[in-house]
Design an enzyme around this catalytic site. Sequence first.
Site, PDB file in Angstrom:
ATOM      1  N   LYS A  62     -43.823  23.443 -22.982  1.00 53.96           N
ATOM      2  CA  LYS A  62     -44.369  23.867 -21.522  1.00 53.96           C
ATOM      3  C   LYS A  62     -45.849  23.447 -21.567  1.00 53.96           C
ATOM      4  O   LYS A  62     -46.438  23.279 -22.606  1.00 53.96           O
ATOM      5  CB  LYS A  62     -44.333  25.337 -21.562  1.00 53.96           C
ATOM      6  CG  LYS A  62     -45.058  26.345 -22.532  1.00 53.96           C
ATOM      7  CD  LYS A  62     -44.838  27.687 -22.154  1.00 53.96           C
ATOM      8  CE  LYS A  62     -45.508  28.685 -23.364  1.00 53.96           C
ATOM      9  NZ  LYS A  62     -45.504  29.975 -23.208  1.00 53.96           N
TER      10      LYS A  62
ATOM     11  N   ARG B  76     -43.853  41.660 -18.426  1.00 56.03           N
ATOM     12  CA  ARG B  76     -44.170  40.483 -17.499  1.00 56.03           C
ATOM     13  C   ARG B  76     -42.881  40.097 -16.891  1.00 56.03           C
ATOM     14  O   ARG B  76     -42.879  39.806 -15.656  1.00 56.03           O
ATOM     15  CB  ARG B  76     -44.643  39.415 -18.549  1.00 56.03           C
ATOM     16  CG  ARG B  76     -45.032  38.108 -17.707  1.00 56.03           C
ATOM     17  CD  ARG B  76     -45.689  37.138 -18.578  1.00 56.03           C
ATOM     18  NE  ARG B  76     -44.975  36.450 -19.687  1.00 56.03           N
ATOM     19  CZ  ARG B  76     -45.264  35.636 -20.545  1.00 56.03           C
ATOM     20  NH1 ARG B  76     -46.713  35.144 -20.567  1.00 56.03           N
ATOM     21  NH2 ARG B  76     -44.626  35.116 -21.604  1.00 56.03           N
TER      22      ARG B  76
ATOM     23  N   HIS C  86     -39.989  38.947 -25.857  1.00 56.29           N
ATOM     24  CA  HIS C  86     -41.381  38.376 -26.297  1.00 56.29           C
ATOM     25  C   HIS C  86     -42.509  39.365 -26.420  1.00 56.29           C
ATOM     26  O   HIS C  86     -42.652  40.398 -25.903  1.00 56.29           O
ATOM     27  CB  HIS C  86     -42.019  37.504 -25.005  1.00 56.29           C
ATOM     28  CG  HIS C  86     -42.998  36.700 -25.129  1.00 56.29           C
ATOM     29  ND1 HIS C  86     -43.229  35.831 -26.066  1.00 56.29           N
ATOM     30  CD2 HIS C  86     -44.369  36.506 -24.524  1.00 56.29           C
ATOM     31  CE1 HIS C  86     -44.310  35.156 -25.992  1.00 56.29           C
ATOM     32  NE2 HIS C  86     -44.980  35.790 -25.107  1.00 56.29           N
TER      33      HIS C  86
ATOM     34  N   ARG D  99     -39.550  30.728 -31.489  1.00 59.92           N
ATOM     35  CA  ARG D  99     -40.172  29.988 -30.411  1.00 59.92           C
ATOM     36  C   ARG D  99     -41.695  29.865 -30.577  1.00 59.92           C
ATOM     37  O   ARG D  99     -42.564  30.245 -29.942  1.00 59.92           O
ATOM     38  CB  ARG D  99     -40.171  30.547 -28.926  1.00 59.92           C
ATOM     39  CG  ARG D  99     -38.782  30.918 -28.696  1.00 59.92           C
ATOM     40  CD  ARG D  99     -38.544  31.725 -27.088  1.00 59.92           C
ATOM     41  NE  ARG D  99     -39.526  32.681 -26.985  1.00 59.92           N
ATOM     42  CZ  ARG D  99     -39.346  33.972 -27.088  1.00 59.92           C
ATOM     43  NH1 ARG D  99     -37.957  34.292 -27.383  1.00 59.92           N
ATOM     44  NH2 ARG D  99     -40.348  34.777 -26.999  1.00 59.92           N
TER      45      ARG D  99
ATOM     46  N   TYR E  75     -78.232  17.554 -16.142  1.00 61.22           N
ATOM     47  CA  TYR E  75     -78.084  18.332 -14.924  1.00 61.22           C
ATOM     48  C   TYR E  75     -79.221  19.715 -15.241  1.00 61.22           C
ATOM     49  O   TYR E  75     -78.851  20.182 -16.345  1.00 61.22           O
ATOM     50  CB  TYR E  75     -76.783  19.060 -14.450  1.00 61.22           C
ATOM     51  CG  TYR E  75     -76.054  17.895 -13.794  1.00 61.22           C
ATOM     52  CD1 TYR E  75     -76.835  17.146 -12.772  1.00 61.22           C
ATOM     53  CD2 TYR E  75     -74.776  17.459 -14.371  1.00 61.22           C
ATOM     54  CE1 TYR E  75     -75.744  15.930 -11.975  1.00 61.22           C
ATOM     55  CE2 TYR E  75     -74.091  16.479 -13.520  1.00 61.22           C
ATOM     56  CZ  TYR E  75     -74.737  15.707 -12.562  1.00 61.22           C
ATOM     57  OH  TYR E  75     -73.906  14.839 -12.032  1.00 61.22           O
TER      58      TYR E  75
ATOM     59  N   CYS F 238     -70.876  17.330 -18.320  1.00 62.96           N
ATOM     60  CA  CYS F 238     -70.886  16.821 -16.888  1.00 62.96           C
ATOM     61  C   CYS F 238     -69.403  16.811 -16.748  1.00 62.96           C
ATOM     62  O   CYS F 238     -68.350  17.049 -17.542  1.00 62.96           O
ATOM     63  CB  CYS F 238     -71.471  15.477 -16.677  1.00 62.96           C
ATOM     64  SG  CYS F 238     -73.161  15.211 -17.108  1.00 62.96           S
TER      65      CYS F 238
ATOM     66  N   ASP G 140     -67.518  14.114 -16.028  1.00 64.46           N
ATOM     67  CA  ASP G 140     -67.157  12.985 -16.835  1.00 64.46           C
ATOM     68  C   ASP G 140     -67.544  12.420 -18.142  1.00 64.46           C
ATOM     69  O   ASP G 140     -67.142  11.641 -18.747  1.00 64.46           O
ATOM     70  CB  ASP G 140     -66.874  11.703 -15.815  1.00 64.46           C
ATOM     71  CG  ASP G 140     -66.632  12.426 -14.318  1.00 64.46           C
ATOM     72  OD1 ASP G 140     -65.367  12.566 -14.290  1.00 64.46           O
ATOM     73  OD2 ASP G 140     -67.402  12.100 -13.446  1.00 64.46           O
TER      74      ASP G 140
END
Length: 356
Positions: free
Chosen positions: A38, A130, A157, A209, A252, A299, A301
């Site tokens: 997932k 859940r 689970h 799992r 920054y 930042c 990027d």
Amino acid sequence: MASPLEARARALISRAALLDNLTALAGRAGVPLLLPVKADAYGHSLEIIARLAAESPQVWGHAVAVPREAQALAALNLGKPIVLLTPPTPQEVPVLADLGVRIPVATLAEAEALPAHARAHLKVDTGMNRLGARPEDAVAVGRRLAERGVLEGAYTHFATSDEPELSFAHEQFRRFQAVLAGLPPVLAHASNGGGILSLGALPGMGVARPGLASYGFAPPHLHDVLPLRPVMTLQAQVTFVHDVRAGETISYGGLYTAPRDLRVATVGLGYADGYPRNATLHAHVTVHGERRPVLGRICMDQFMVDVSGLDVEQGEWIDVWGQAGITVSEVAAWGGTIEYEVLTGLGARIDRIVVT
Ligand SMILES: *Cc1c(COP(=O)(O)O)cnc(C)c1O
């Protein structure tokens, strides 16, 4: 098509580390694995991980969280069962059944509504609160699925299997066993990675799992149980190298002031790629084998690194984390979060590349 335009960051996915982790985990669980892929295989790439794992005799099938992941996986035609872990909407059920996806079922109404060619895994809520049928309702749902000829599996689970105190995990497993005792034989599964590491082989289980553990991580108190290795090495490219004078600030907000003249590398990775902004003023990376601090605010990027005294050039790749040096666990701690969130937050701009 090959392009001269490169990604600024790349995740190297180690085939050997993945397959060794899967072998170790299946060995300890005493059963094959239903490998969670997932969230783009915890950020490693659903397609890459599912294809590599499909080579492993230890892998019974793949588990996904949402229907679109199931659909993407089915399109790869890997010949392994796909198990959906969260409830589909009524309209999605026939589509998933046609794709052969195993469907989680928690209520009698869901059991009745399944197409006759569907395959179901009864979801039992033993304490996570859940998803799933409460234990007192689960047997009736499971029996109805069996009568209809669509019951393949049953699962639960653990809420606390990755914590040192295991009494609630044991209690959850007792509740699950009581439900299984009321059902015909099914493919039962309970343990996530924490469960395998802390509880070992559990009686009556057909698969396990392990998610994060398959990708190489264990909670600190379980580090020594198995020799797991991180599957991903994250690298980012140096896009610029420059000098900053003593007393100047970097990035920054001017949070960081250079205490002396510095050689600084700007690196093409930022919070838009999933590198935690909250790691600002804590983060380090590995440059030429040395641990070097990230300077000032991370930042969107980019971030800046102190490479004083190192002969670093534009276009070089530096290690953000990996098998040696800095780990995802450290980065997560700097960012005030957990490995799961850092890995699953890795963005689409990062290339994923298989290595040996
Ligand atoms: C995500 C998930 C797992 C894997 O958990 P890890 O802690 O990564 O081992 C197993 N089972 C279910 C139902 C899950 O949602």
